[in-house]
Design a protein around this motif. Structure first.
Motif, PDB file in Angstrom:
ATOM      1  N   GLY A  44     -20.146 -14.469 -29.631  1.00 17.15           N
ATOM      2  CA  GLY A  44     -19.078 -15.092 -28.873  1.00 17.15           C
ATOM      3  C   GLY A  44     -19.583 -15.837 -27.645  1.00 17.15           C
ATOM      4  O   GLY A  44     -20.757 -15.746 -27.271  1.00 17.15           O
ATOM      5  N   GLU A  45     -18.685 -16.582 -27.003  1.00 18.56           N
ATOM      6  CA  GLU A  45     -19.033 -17.312 -25.787  1.00 18.56           C
ATOM      7  C   GLU A  45     -18.967 -16.377 -24.590  1.00 18.56           C
ATOM      8  O   GLU A  45     -18.124 -15.483 -24.524  1.00 18.56           O
ATOM      9  N   VAL A  46     -19.870 -16.576 -23.650  1.00 17.11           N
ATOM     10  CA  VAL A  46     -19.876 -15.797 -22.413  1.00 17.11           C
ATOM     11  C   VAL A  46     -20.032 -16.740 -21.232  1.00 17.11           C
ATOM     12  O   VAL A  46     -20.570 -17.847 -21.355  1.00 17.11           O
ATOM     13  N   ALA A  47     -19.547 -16.279 -20.082  1.00 14.75           N
ATOM     14  CA  ALA A  47     -19.642 -17.087 -18.869  1.00 14.75           C
ATOM     15  C   ALA A  47     -20.904 -16.786 -18.075  1.00 14.75           C
ATOM     16  O   ALA A  47     -21.328 -17.592 -17.241  1.00 14.75           O
ATOM     17  N   ARG A  48     -21.509 -15.629 -18.335  1.00 17.91           N
ATOM     18  CA  ARG A  48     -22.679 -15.229 -17.552  1.00 17.91           C
ATOM     19  C   ARG A  48     -23.592 -14.373 -18.414  1.00 17.91           C
ATOM     20  O   ARG A  48     -23.113 -13.551 -19.190  1.00 17.91           O
ATOM     21  N   ARG A  49     -24.881 -14.596 -18.278  1.00 14.45           N
ATOM     22  CA  ARG A  49     -25.878 -13.782 -18.972  1.00 14.45           C
ATOM     23  C   ARG A  49     -26.841 -13.196 -17.941  1.00 14.45           C
ATOM     24  O   ARG A  49     -27.332 -13.912 -17.067  1.00 14.45           O
ATOM     25  N   ILE A  50     -27.086 -11.890 -18.057  1.00  8.98           N
ATOM     26  CA  ILE A  50     -28.026 -11.229 -17.150  1.00  8.98           C
ATOM     27  C   ILE A  50     -28.992 -10.409 -17.997  1.00  8.98           C
ATOM     28  O   ILE A  50     -28.572  -9.511 -18.730  1.00  8.98           O
ATOM     29  N   ASP A  51     -30.275 -10.736 -17.880  1.00 10.21           N
ATOM     30  CA  ASP A  51     -31.299  -9.969 -18.588  1.00 10.21           C
ATOM     31  C   ASP A  51     -32.019  -9.083 -17.579  1.00 10.21           C
ATOM     32  O   ASP A  51     -32.678  -9.578 -16.658  1.00 10.21           O
ATOM     33  N   TYR A  52     -31.925  -7.779 -17.755  1.00 11.13           N
ATOM     34  CA  TYR A  52     -32.554  -6.842 -16.828  1.00 11.13           C
ATOM     35  C   TYR A  52     -33.977  -6.480 -17.219  1.00 11.13           C
ATOM     36  O   TYR A  52     -34.634  -5.707 -16.519  1.00 11.13           O
ATOM     37  N   GLY A  53     -34.444  -7.019 -18.330  1.00 16.15           N
ATOM     38  CA  GLY A  53     -35.826  -6.779 -18.714  1.00 16.15           C
ATOM     39  C   GLY A  53     -36.085  -5.324 -19.070  1.00 16.15           C
ATOM     40  O   GLY A  53     -35.303  -4.695 -19.800  1.00 16.15           O
ATOM     41  N   ASN A  54     -37.186  -4.777 -18.547  1.00 18.77           N
ATOM     42  CA  ASN A  54     -37.572  -3.411 -18.877  1.00 18.77           C
ATOM     43  C   ASN A  54     -36.724  -2.430 -18.077  1.00 18.77           C
ATOM     44  O   ASN A  54     -37.134  -1.904 -17.038  1.00 18.77           O
ATOM     45  N   ALA A  55     -35.526  -2.219 -18.561  1.00 20.18           N
ATOM     46  CA  ALA A  55     -34.548  -1.368 -17.874  1.00 20.18           C
ATOM     47  C   ALA A  55     -33.685  -0.679 -18.915  1.00 20.18           C
ATOM     48  O   ALA A  55     -33.745  -0.996 -20.106  1.00 20.18           O
ATOM     49  N   LEU A  56     -32.915   0.286 -18.447  1.00 11.39           N
ATOM     50  CA  LEU A  56     -31.946   0.968 -19.306  1.00 11.39           C
ATOM     51  C   LEU A  56     -30.551   0.722 -18.748  1.00 11.39           C
ATOM     52  O   LEU A  56     -30.303   0.948 -17.565  1.00 11.39           O
ATOM     53  N   ILE A  57     -29.649   0.259 -19.599  1.00 14.77           N
ATOM     54  CA  ILE A  57     -28.231   0.163 -19.254  1.00 14.77           C
ATOM     55  C   ILE A  57     -27.529   1.341 -19.903  1.00 14.77           C
ATOM     56  O   ILE A  57     -27.594   1.523 -21.124  1.00 14.77           O
ATOM     57  N   GLY A  58     -26.899   2.168 -19.088  1.00 17.45           N
ATOM     58  CA  GLY A  58     -26.220   3.339 -19.619  1.00 17.45           C
ATOM     59  C   GLY A  58     -24.873   3.542 -18.961  1.00 17.45           C
ATOM     60  O   GLY A  58     -24.545   2.887 -17.959  1.00 17.45           O
ATOM     61  N   PRO A  59     -24.072   4.440 -19.498  1.00 17.91           N
ATOM     62  CA  PRO A  59     -22.773   4.718 -18.890  1.00 17.91           C
ATOM     63  C   PRO A  59     -22.943   5.326 -17.505  1.00 17.91           C
ATOM     64  O   PRO A  59     -23.911   6.050 -17.244  1.00 17.91           O
TER      65      PRO A  59
END
Length: 496
Positions: A44-59
């Motif tokens: 889908g289309e997005v307005a913003r992209r953020i790449d955190y690289g060597n990281a963990l995204i968690g709840p």
């Protein structure tokens, strides 16, 4: 955020088929406060992209006993016994009239300061806890209205409710420890708390929720607990009560009520799925309690949640006996910070160590179990399947942990690495309800060093008043002696 944003990282903790899962080089898409996609290859289309690289995204973590105080535990760490060091009011202080040792402005700052610390550690849902040792009696509606404002400004998801009680412990002039009760005052505190719940529940788009928080089981009367349970049912809010947390409390309830704390709560109809019970360490058959009983079976059958606070328990020489045995019995366990630092990573790490020591086995618990306790179990205890997990439809409450931090160590599995080496300082960014409340370590409007200096100044003020509320009224330096002799520039020595 008002438009879809796509976040990517080396690891994303998603949720599928009722459990967490790990997406390697994963993606998560957030739109209007909700998660709309977790996985790979979003088209889908997005307005913003953020790449955190060597990281963990968690709840984000769910903290069921979240420190919202300038932690007085520090004052009792090496300074024992508690009744000689101001942790129990002396009769002389009670007779002279207890008073609040912080003013309204200081109490408001205290909450704002504490809430900012919770966010910094990736805690996105918090049920605040503060000490009543230095209070006139209970917490006030006014200070919790200020707390709600602070949570709104910072963007923290909270469940708020002023703590209330019917009594307190006292050191009599002959050094014996007793209790005094004021039933009317306790019921007035409950009435105020109920009114607070009715007025603030669901405020600020649901960011502000409420709870009922009788303070400690030994400071409550039967009527206060009965009415609290009935009110929680009527209001449909969580009901939290510190219980089974010390031998002193266990013996006090047994003396006052003729039953164990668990048996007494059960007899009053207090226990149920809404009940959140920190700490669960002193129950029949465990931690030296040799009185016959079936406390754990009562807790399990009632569907309560034990709020495990490993760090504060370990500091006081106790531990849940054990996370493994409670879990195996089917007792739900969530986590709380309760003490400073409000670092959920540290609590999980200490919790795992205490469990393995208690069971004398390295296989007694696994990293995923404690990660679940800090996320899923806490959310489920609140009846919130939209929290504590990242899946389509859930609230966009998440954190980003830096796996390139110099102290993170080597990674073979990100969750195990968190349990070994992570700390709150490694959280880079935090989002709550789709809004970044911290980005790249910056919380808007918060000067961390200024806040710390201000907090220390207030803390010093409380310390200076401690002789007033300490048995025998010794000098401050006698209550809190230094670890080693302190030598001033003039050569004056303060003995340890």
């Amino acid at each position: 955020m008002t438009a879809p944003a796509l976040l990517t990282a080396r690891w994303v903790v998603g949720h599928a088929d009722g459990r967490h899962c790990l997406y390697s080089n994963g993606e998560i898409v957030v739109d209007r406060g909700r998660v709309v996609f977790v996985g790979h290859g979003y088209r889908g289309e997005v307005a913003r992209r953020i790449d955190y690289g060597n990281a963990l995204i968690g709840p984000g973590f769910v903290d069921l006993d979240a420190l919202a105080d300038l932690d007085t535990t520090a004052l009792g760490y090496d300074n024992q016994p508690a009744w000689k060091k101001g942790r129990i009011w002396p009769q002389t202080y009670v007779e002279s009239g207890p008073f609040d040792m912080y003013d309204a402005e200081e109490l408001a700052f205290q909450k704002r300061y504490a809430f900012s610390r919770l966010i910094r550690g990736g805690i996105t849902t918090a049920l605040p806890i503060a000490s009543l040792f230095y209070r006139e009696w209970g917490e006030t509606v006014a200070e919790f209205e200020a707390a709600a404002d602070a949570a709104r400004d910072l963007g923290l998801r909270v469940y708020l409710g002023p703590a209330y009680r019917s009594g307190n412990s006292v050191v009599r002039n002959d050094s014996t420890i007793d209790y005094f009760f004021d039933e009317e005052r306790g019921l007035k505190g409950l009435a105020d708390a109920i009114d607070f719940c009715r007025r603030l529940e669901g405020r600020d788009g649901g960011l502000i929720r409420t709870m009922l928080a009788p303070d400690r089981i030994e400071t409550c009367t039967p009527e206060l607990l009965r009415r609290s349970a009935a009110a929680a049912e009527d209001l449909d809010v969580p009901l939290r009560l510190h219980s089974n947390q010390s031998r002193f409390e266990y013996d006090s309830v047994l003396k006052l009520r003729g039953m164990s704390p668990t048996e007494w709560m059960h007899s009053l109809g207090f226990l149920g799925p809404r009940a959140l019970l920190p700490h669960g360490t002193y129950v029949s058959g465990l931690n030296g309690i040799d009185r016959p009983g079936n406390d754990r079976e009562i807790l399990r059958d009632a569907g309560v949640t034990i709020v495990h606070c490993p760090l504060v328990s370990g500091r006081h020489g106790t531990a849940l006996q054990s996370f493994r045995s409670f879990s195996d019995m089917g007792i739900r366990i969530g986590l709380g910070t309760d003490t400073y630092p409000p670092d959920m990573f540290l609590n999980m790490q200490v919790g795992m160590m205490l469990c393995r020591v208690a069971e004398a086995s390295a296989t007694a618990c696994r990293s995923a179990e404690f990660y679940d306790a800090a996320t899923i179990a806490g959310a489920d205890a609140l009846g919130r399947p939209d929290l504590g997990r990242l899946q389509p439809g859930s609230k966009a409450d998440l954190m980003v942990v830096d796996l390139d931090d110099p102290f993170i160590g080597q990674v073979i599995d990100p969750i195990q690495t968190l349990m070994l080496n992570a700390s709150a300082s490694m959280v880079r960014s935090v989002m709550i309800d789709g809004r970044f409340v911290m980005e790249d370590g910056v919380i808007p409007g918060i000067d961390d060093r200024d806040y710390r200096r201000r907090a220390q100044s207030q803390f010093n003020g409380v310390m200076s008043k401690y002789p007033l509320r300490t048995f025998g009224h010794p000098k401050v330096e006698e209550i809190f002696p230094p670890s080693y002799p302190v030598i001033s520039a003039a050569g004056f020595i303060t003995a340890a």
